[in-house]
Design a protein around this motif. Structure first.
Motif, short mmCIF file in Angstrom:
data_model
loop_
_atom_site.label_atom_id
_atom_site.label_comp_id
_atom_site.label_asym_id
_atom_site.label_seq_id
_atom_site.Cartn_x
_atom_site.Cartn_y
_atom_site.Cartn_z
N GLY A 143 -6.03 5.07 -12.22
CA GLY A 143 -6.71 4.03 -11.46
C GLY A 143 -6.07 3.84 -10.09
O GLY A 143 -5.44 4.75 -9.55
N PHE A 144 -6.22 2.61 -9.57
CA PHE A 144 -5.74 2.30 -8.23
C PHE A 144 -5.08 0.93 -8.20
O PHE A 144 -5.44 0.05 -8.98
CB PHE A 144 -6.90 2.30 -7.22
CG PHE A 144 -7.53 3.65 -7.08
CD1 PHE A 144 -7.03 4.56 -6.15
CD2 PHE A 144 -8.60 4.03 -7.88
CE1 PHE A 144 -7.61 5.81 -6.02
CE2 PHE A 144 -9.18 5.28 -7.76
CZ PHE A 144 -8.68 6.18 -6.83
N ALA A 145 -4.13 0.78 -7.28
CA ALA A 145 -3.52 -0.51 -7.01
C ALA A 145 -3.83 -0.87 -5.56
O ALA A 145 -3.63 -0.06 -4.65
CB ALA A 145 -2.01 -0.46 -7.22
N GLN A 146 -4.34 -2.09 -5.38
CA GLN A 146 -4.61 -2.59 -4.04
C GLN A 146 -3.76 -3.83 -3.84
O GLN A 146 -3.79 -4.75 -4.67
CB GLN A 146 -6.09 -2.93 -3.88
CG GLN A 146 -6.41 -3.50 -2.51
CD GLN A 146 -7.88 -3.88 -2.39
OE1 GLN A 146 -8.64 -3.85 -3.34
NE2 GLN A 146 -8.26 -4.24 -1.18
N ILE A 147 -3.02 -3.87 -2.73
CA ILE A 147 -2.14 -4.99 -2.44
C ILE A 147 -2.56 -5.56 -1.09
O ILE A 147 -2.66 -4.85 -0.09
CB ILE A 147 -0.66 -4.53 -2.36
CG1 ILE A 147 -0.22 -3.96 -3.72
CG2 ILE A 147 0.22 -5.69 -1.98
CD1 ILE A 147 -0.50 -2.53 -3.93
N SER A 148 -2.81 -6.87 -1.10
CA SER A 148 -3.23 -7.55 0.12
C SER A 148 -3.10 -9.05 -0.07
O SER A 148 -3.52 -9.58 -1.10
CB SER A 148 -4.68 -7.18 0.46
OG SER A 148 -5.10 -7.82 1.63
N ASP A 149 -2.54 -9.75 0.90
CA ASP A 149 -2.48 -11.21 0.90
C ASP A 149 -1.90 -11.79 -0.39
O ASP A 149 -2.47 -12.69 -1.00
CB ASP A 149 -3.87 -11.82 1.15
CG ASP A 149 -4.43 -11.42 2.50
OD1 ASP A 149 -3.65 -11.31 3.46
OD2 ASP A 149 -5.65 -11.19 2.58
N ASN A 150 -0.74 -11.26 -0.82
CA ASN A 150 -0.06 -11.73 -2.03
C ASN A 150 -0.91 -11.58 -3.29
O ASN A 150 -0.75 -12.32 -4.25
CB ASN A 150 0.41 -13.18 -1.90
CG ASN A 150 1.69 -13.26 -1.09
OD1 ASN A 150 2.44 -12.29 -1.00
ND2 ASN A 150 1.94 -14.41 -0.52
N HIS A 194 4.35 -8.54 0.53
CA HIS A 194 4.33 -7.09 0.71
C HIS A 194 3.21 -6.72 1.67
O HIS A 194 2.15 -7.34 1.69
CB HIS A 194 4.10 -6.40 -0.64
CG HIS A 194 4.43 -4.94 -0.62
ND1 HIS A 194 3.60 -4.00 -0.06
CD2 HIS A 194 5.50 -4.27 -1.07
CE1 HIS A 194 4.14 -2.81 -0.17
NE2 HIS A 194 5.30 -2.94 -0.79
N ALA A 195 3.43 -5.70 2.43
CA ALA A 195 2.41 -5.20 3.36
C ALA A 195 1.20 -4.69 2.58
O ALA A 195 1.35 -4.21 1.46
CB ALA A 195 2.99 -4.06 4.20
N PRO A 196 0.02 -4.78 3.16
CA PRO A 196 -1.17 -4.25 2.48
C PRO A 196 -1.00 -2.77 2.15
O PRO A 196 -0.38 -2.01 2.92
CB PRO A 196 -2.28 -4.44 3.51
CG PRO A 196 -1.81 -5.59 4.36
CD PRO A 196 -0.32 -5.42 4.44
N MET A 197 -1.53 -2.39 1.00
CA MET A 197 -1.33 -1.02 0.53
C MET A 197 -2.42 -0.68 -0.48
O MET A 197 -2.92 -1.55 -1.18
CB MET A 197 0.05 -0.94 -0.15
CG MET A 197 0.43 0.39 -0.70
SD MET A 197 2.17 0.41 -1.27
CE MET A 197 1.92 0.23 -3.02
N LEU A 198 -2.78 0.58 -0.53
CA LEU A 198 -3.70 1.10 -1.55
C LEU A 198 -3.11 2.40 -2.04
O LEU A 198 -2.76 3.27 -1.23
CB LEU A 198 -5.10 1.34 -0.96
CG LEU A 198 -6.14 1.93 -1.89
CD1 LEU A 198 -6.46 0.96 -3.03
CD2 LEU A 198 -7.41 2.28 -1.13
N THR A 199 -2.98 2.54 -3.36
CA THR A 199 -2.41 3.76 -3.91
C THR A 199 -3.04 4.09 -5.25
O THR A 199 -3.48 3.19 -5.98
CB THR A 199 -0.87 3.65 -4.07
OG1 THR A 199 -0.33 4.92 -4.43
CG2 THR A 199 -0.47 2.61 -5.10
N ALA A 200 -3.10 5.38 -5.54
CA ALA A 200 -3.57 5.84 -6.85
C ALA A 200 -2.41 5.72 -7.84
O ALA A 200 -1.25 5.91 -7.48
CB ALA A 200 -4.04 7.28 -6.76
#
Length: 132
Positions: A66-73, A38-44
């Motif tokens: 909170g927050f979700a951070q997605i990066s490098d699997n 998945h592409a890098p992403m940051l969301t509340a």
């Protein structure tokens, strides 16, 4: 295919560290799903449920904002609070729901309405997650 690393962390503890195939959650802008690459992403995140799949098994987690951070699997959930479905005390959640509903139903009570509404949302989400 390489999986995703899922880490769910609160200020008090590490709730989960696992290799998963899929993560689904509800962000402030709506529901989203994550697969490997998945592409890098940051969301509340909203108060609600998060789920993840490991093979054919689906697991549920209550997440209180909170927050979700997605990066490098890697999916990192930084939550105010989080509980695995198996850890939720349903009776306690039902009692919290009843208290919040009682506060909101009393027009003469002197209390923080927003706080009571948030308590109600958390209790409902905990009960929903525990029942899955």
């Amino acid at each position: 295919m390489e999986g995703l690393r899922l880490d769910i962390v609160t200020p008090d503890k590490v709730v989960l560290n696992a290799e998963v195939d899929y993560v689904g959650a509800e962000g402030v802008d709506g529901q989203f799903g994550l697969l490997p690459q998945h592409a890098p992403m940051l969301t509340a995140l909203k108060v609600g449920d998060l789920y993840y799949r490991q093979g054919s098994e689906t697991h549920w987690v209550f997440v209180s904002g909170g927050f979700a951070q997605i990066s490098d699997n890697k999916v990192t959930i930084l939550a105010e609070s989080a509980e695995l479905a198996s850890s939720i005390d349903v009776e306690r959640a039902k009692a919290a729901k009843a208290r919040a509903e009682q506060r909101l139903a009393d027009p003469k009570a002197d209390f923080d309405v927003q706080r009571a509404e948030l308590a109600l949302a958390r209790a409902i989400a905990r009960i929903r997650v525990a029942s899955r």
